[in-house]
Write a protein that holds these residues in place. Structure first.
Motif, PDB file in Angstrom:
ATOM      1  N   THR A  60       0.832  -1.206   0.000  1.00  0.00           N
ATOM      2  CA  THR A  60       0.000   0.000   0.000  1.00  0.00           C
ATOM      3  C   THR A  60       0.867   1.258   0.000  1.00  0.00           C
ATOM      4  O   THR A  60       0.579   2.217  -0.710  1.00  0.00           O
ATOM      5  CB  THR A  60      -0.922   0.001   1.232  1.00  0.00           C
ATOM      6  N   ASP A 175      -5.973  -0.864  -4.803  1.00  0.00           N
ATOM      7  CA  ASP A 175      -5.500  -1.364  -3.517  1.00  0.00           C
ATOM      8  C   ASP A 175      -6.462  -2.423  -2.993  1.00  0.00           C
ATOM      9  O   ASP A 175      -7.500  -2.101  -2.436  1.00  0.00           O
ATOM     10  CB  ASP A 175      -5.359  -0.230  -2.503  1.00  0.00           C
ATOM     11  N   GLU A 176      -6.108  -3.666  -3.182  1.00  0.00           N
ATOM     12  CA  GLU A 176      -6.955  -4.791  -2.776  1.00  0.00           C
ATOM     13  C   GLU A 176      -8.425  -4.499  -3.054  1.00  0.00           C
ATOM     14  O   GLU A 176      -9.256  -4.560  -2.147  1.00  0.00           O
ATOM     15  CB  GLU A 176      -6.759  -5.091  -1.282  1.00  0.00           C
TER      16      GLU A 176
END
Ligand SMILES: Nc1ncnc2c1ncn2[C@@H]1O[C@H](COP(=O)(O)OP(=O)(O)O)[C@@H](O)[C@H]1O
Ligand SMILES: [Mg+2]
Lengths: 379, 570
Positions: A60, A175-176
């Motif tokens: 991240t 991000d995920e």
């Protein structure tokens, strides 16, 4: 997908991270924390690259530096020809799809998607045209007047993606994005997402901790651990030619076996495992010496039951999983894990059964010994 | 390995980080300018006036630092008596107010008691009205011509003035603060904890005494302190009803307006400031840290409410009595506004209102105008500072936070005196203007907006704002289009609070009014002092009605704003 997207224009650019370093100062006077530790990464125009690694490895943080939300401690970021290292986040034209979606709760779906266009002073008529185009691309027509709270998780996810691509960004960051969806939907959205990314040809960086997801959608997978890149390669190479112990262990299941090099010939090595000789292709990352030790990666599916096999073991555990059976088998002092996809042929072995096993030698890969990669700072 | 050797980069990266953040700020020059302006104005209008009050107490007429004056004053027996009076009053009001507040809060949050909504509503009355309405009402009820003292019992000259009345009045006036505070605390206690105790076999009483009460202790302590602060810094009630019982806030005022002695007034103000500021910061930083209540953002499951008669009935009677007392107080004022000469000629009439409309409507207009001008400034500034504090990184953030709280935490008397000391000469010659009143309102009330704003911003996922930045919006656009609409309810309570506080404040503004800019609360006070109780009551009613109307309008306005933004563009 229908093909209504005819003219969402994108100009693919490549992205280059050079010597990127992010250090978080410690608050209690202890050591500083190297969240991202000297990363080098090239993303070719139009590619989708995945950052994959355990939680806390700096994925991240890397992504947020590319978006401009974190400033690198040192190093540089180039998007196309432009050095954006110190460009503020609202001037970068990279669009991010957030893990929590981060939809604006007080704006309708339409206004959420149109937001980026309005902010960038796109003429009114174009705002409406372009927003509708993306709405239909993402099949959101019937939801356009709803508030985010009135949507299901999958629909919110689509709005988040729509909002990101409508501004025709140079780079897409994820991000995920699928971690809040249930398993079925996750697979579906994963494929949708990849299709749209490929169709629009937007250079993308995708963060996930799910290896299947990474394998399924990436042109290139980057495995990270402790802020460092362990291996950046195609999905096939990552799986079949892991650079080191960590990569091999992180991607799928692996049996690490210690062998002794008996003989080196051309590009093959004769290696002694469990007292048996096996012939394995040499990998140029590994330095072998005759009579020296070596670590071999054997995946569970590299083993099969065969009456002509070299290895004799004893079943210590049986797990029936429907389409295959997982076994733990003791060979000598070691235990390996293996998968049998042909249990309807072989029957299901019981704990305590004696079995003969064949190893598909052509699949086995060699790793540098632990000492070697600790010396190179790859651990 | 990293290209910086690990030994040197510890400090380097810290400095570097700060430096880089500053560099980022410079890329947003408007934001930087805004931060500087806010710092400057907080300094000039909050810190500097308070500094002036301190300064005058230690610098003698020759301009030399001289502590002998302080020592002299502080050791005089009259001063010590006054100080003790204030503290005694504060402690008693705090204890009674907190007990009543707790019982109210417990009954409302934990039982199936009937009439909860009504009790809740009546408890809010003292909060939205000027505190000395109660003092006025007590005179109407128990004074020389009081309908109870004289009318009912025929006492010729009953004396309502003094400590006992004052404690009664302040308890009634400030228990709602404890009630609201404790209601929040009790609601936030995870109901499963109490259910678990019940499930383990504890009786209702055991659950209360071993779980609920201990968990509420931080809330109880903070209520005690809040009511204590309110009670000692209260000016209106003691002014009206204390009689011989001298308090600090009143003495400060009398020294300045009666004796024209700014320094003596400042002594009393400083003496008032120390206990109240101490209590405020204990409350803010120590007790709130001890709180067991964690804000999870998850809605807690609905709680099984207590329904047993032997518990609910006594609570109902208690709440009923208190509510009855509050209604009697306000009812009396309402009645008093329509009576010709209270206690003498009880015929109903509009004369009092006629009088206020013809003779003294200027102060109503002034109060309304100045409050209306300062309210949006206060609320918006509060939201902006909240946004900066929660979401932005800049040097001196802690200082901004603390100084924005200062003018709120400090008693109004101190601010009032500080403002006359600080702004009576060029370049900041403000005394006698409308401006000084607006500024006083704004900086006294800004904390309320900031607190509401920070609380609501903490519940907004920061990535929502990042998403806006990521799509190209500047900090300003993000604030205007995303953060502010999401702070809607905080904005509303900020608006309401600062308006109500402006309309009802007296302790600071009484020093700052002038012939041209008199205010409603001050007018009411002087009517009471002139024994024109009917006119005073009429003014009170007008004030309360205005406040109710404005709250209604604000609610409508904020909802309208929010819903019109949501409408789609087709
Ligand atoms: N602002 C911060 N201050 C200190 N440490 C941080 C900060 N942000 C992230 N970290 C730390 O950096 C590491 C990497 O975080 P992150 O990039 O979020 O990991 P992930 O790979 O799970 O996304 C974590 O150990 C995290 O605790
Ligand atoms: Mg992460």
């Amino acid at each position: 997908m229908t093909n209504t997207n005819s003219n969402i224009n994108t100009h693919s650019v490549d992205v280059k991270l050079t010597n990127l370093l992010k250090v978080f100062p410690s608050h209690n006077g202890g050591d500083n924390f190297y969240a991202v530790d000297d990363i080098e990464l090239d993303i070719k125009a139009g590619e989708l690259v995945t950052l994959l690694g355990p939680s806390g490895c700096g994925k991240t943080t890397t992504l947020r530096m590319l978006a401009g939300f974190e400033l690198p401690t040192s190093g540089s970021i180039h998007i196309g020809d432009e050095n954006v290292t110190n460009v503020p986040p609202n001037k970068r034209n990279v669009a991010m799809v957030f893990q929590s979606y981060a939809l604006f709760p007080h704006l309708s779906v339409f206004e959420n998607i149109a937001y980026g266009l309005r902010i960038n002073k796109v003429p009114k008529g174009d705002v409406i045209d372009r927003t509708y185009k993306v709405i239909s691309l993402m099949h959101l027509e019937e939801f356009k007047d709803r508030l985010p709270s009135q949507l299901s998780g999958g629909q919110q996810q689509r709005v988040a993606l729509a909002r990101a691509i409508v501004t025709e960004p140079k780079v897409l960051l994820f991000d995920e994005p699928l971690s809040n969806l249930d398993a079925k939907l996750r697979e579906y959205m994963r494929d949708e997402l990849r299709k749209i990314q490929q169709r629009l040809g937007i250079t993308s960086l995708y963060v996930t901790h799910d290896q299947t997801e990474a394998m399924a959608i990436s042109d290139k997978v980057v495995i990270m651990n402790h802020g460092k890149i362990q291996q950046a390669d195609s999905p096939i190479n990552i799986y079949t030619k892991p650079n080191n112990h960590f990569v091999a262990g992180f991607m799928g299941k692996a049996n690490f076996l210690h062998g002794v090099v008996k003989e080196l010939k051309n590009n093959m090595a004769m290696i002694n495992i469990f007292g048996k000789s096996v012939l394995i292709r040499i990998n140029d990352k590994v330095k072998l010496t005759e009579n020296g030790p070596v670590e071999c990666v054997t995946r569970p599916e590299f083993w099969e039951f065969s009456d002509t096999g070299k290895f004799i073991g004893q079943v210590t555990r049986t797990i029936y999983l429907g389409n295959h059976v997982e076994y733990e088998i003791a060979i000598g002092d070691d235990t390996i894990s293996m998968m049998d996809f042909e249990h309807f042929k072989h029957g299901i072995k019981q704990e305590g059964d004696q079995v003969t096993l064949h190893l598909k030698e052509e699949c086995v890969s060699l790793l540098p010994t632990r000492k070697e990669y600790i010396k190179e700072g790859l651990a | 390995m990293a290209n910086i050797p690990p030994s040197t980069n510890k400090i380097e990266s810290k400095v570097n980080g700060q430096f880089k953040r500053m560099k980022m700020l410079i890329k947003e020059p408007y934001l930087l300018a805004l931060i500087i302006i806010i710092f400057l104005s907080l300094f000039v209008f909050s810190v500097y006036p308070i500094y002036q009050v301190f300064k005058i107490t230690v610098i003698n007429d020759e301009g030399i630092i001289d502590f002998s004056l302080i020592v002299e004053t502080f050791s005089s027996s009259f001063f010590l008596k006054t100080l003790w009076n204030s503290i005694q009053l504060g402690i008693m009001s705090a204890i009674f107010g907190t007990i009543i507040g707790f019982i109210f809060a417990y009954a409302v949050t934990r039982t199936e008691m009937k009439g909860k909504k009504f009790f809740n509503l009546v408890a809010l009355l003292p909060i939205i009205s000027p505190p000395f309405v109660i003092a006025l009402s007590v005179i109407l009820l128990f004074g020389r011509n009081g309908i109870i003292s004289n009318g009912l019992f025929g006492f010729e000259d009953s004396n309502v003035y003094g400590l006992r009345s004052l404690v009664f009045i302040q308890t009634l006036g400030f228990f709602p603060i404890a009630y609201l505070n404790l209601k929040g605390v009790l609601e936030a206690i995870d109901s499963s904890v109490e259910d678990a105790a019940l499930n383990l076999g504890a009786s209702r009483w055991k659950v209360f005494s071993t779980i609920t009460l201990p968990l509420a202790v931080p809330g109880i302590l903070s209520s005690l302190l809040l009511v204590f602060i309110k009670a000692i810094e209260d000016f209106g009630n003691p002014m009206v009803i204390a009689g011989e019982y001298q308090t600090l806030a009143v003495q400060a005022y009398l020294q300045i307006t009666g004796m024209y002695d700014l320094r003596a007034g400042s002594f009393y103000a400083v003496a008032l400031l120390l206990p109240s500021l101490t209590a405020y910061f204990i409350q803010k930083y120590w007790i709130s840290k001890k709180s067991y209540v964690t804000v999870t953002g998850k809605p807690t499951q609905t709680r099984e409410k207590i329904n047993e008669k032997h518990i609910v009935m006594p609570l109902f009677i208690f709440c009923g009595l208190i509510t009855g007392a509050v209604m009697l107080i306000y009812g009396t004022v309402l009645w008093g506004a329509f009576v010709k000469v209270w206690g003498v000629d009880n015929t109903l009439t509009f004369d009092n209102f006629k009088y206020t409309f013809t003779l003294g409507f200027d102060s109503v207009k002034n109060s309304l105008l100045l409050s209306a001008l300062s309210t949006p400034i206060t609320a918006l500034l509060g939201m902006i500072i909240a946004f900066l504090i929660i979401r932005k990184q800049f040097i001196g953030k802690k200082i901004m936070e603390a100084s924005s709280m200062l003018a709120f935490a400090v008693p109004g008397t101190v601010i009032g005196i500080g403002y006359i000391l600080a702004f009576n000469q060029k370049p900041l010659l403000l005394t006698g203007t409308a401006m000084i009143l607006i500024i006083a309102f704004t900086f006294r009330n800004i904390t309320v907006g900031i607190e509401a704003g920070t609380n609501s911003l903490r519940q907004v996922d920061p990535s929502i704002e990042e998403a806006s930045t990521n799509l190209g919006a500047s900090s300003f656009t993000t604030f205007r289009k995303i953060s502010l609409p999401l702070m809607k309810s905080a904005l509303f309570s900020g608006l309401v609070y600062s308006f109500v506080r402006s309309m009802t404040s007296i302790s600071a503004v009484i020093f700052l009014i002038s012939v041209n800019w008199n205010l409603l609360t001050v007018t009411i006070l002087s009517q009471v002092e002139d024994a024109s109780l009917g006119a005073a009551a009429a003014y009170c009613i007008i004030l309360i009605v205005i406040i109710l109307i404005v709250i209604g309008l604000l609610e409508f306005f904020v909802n309208y704003l929010a819903s019109s933004k949501r409408r789609n563009f087709r």
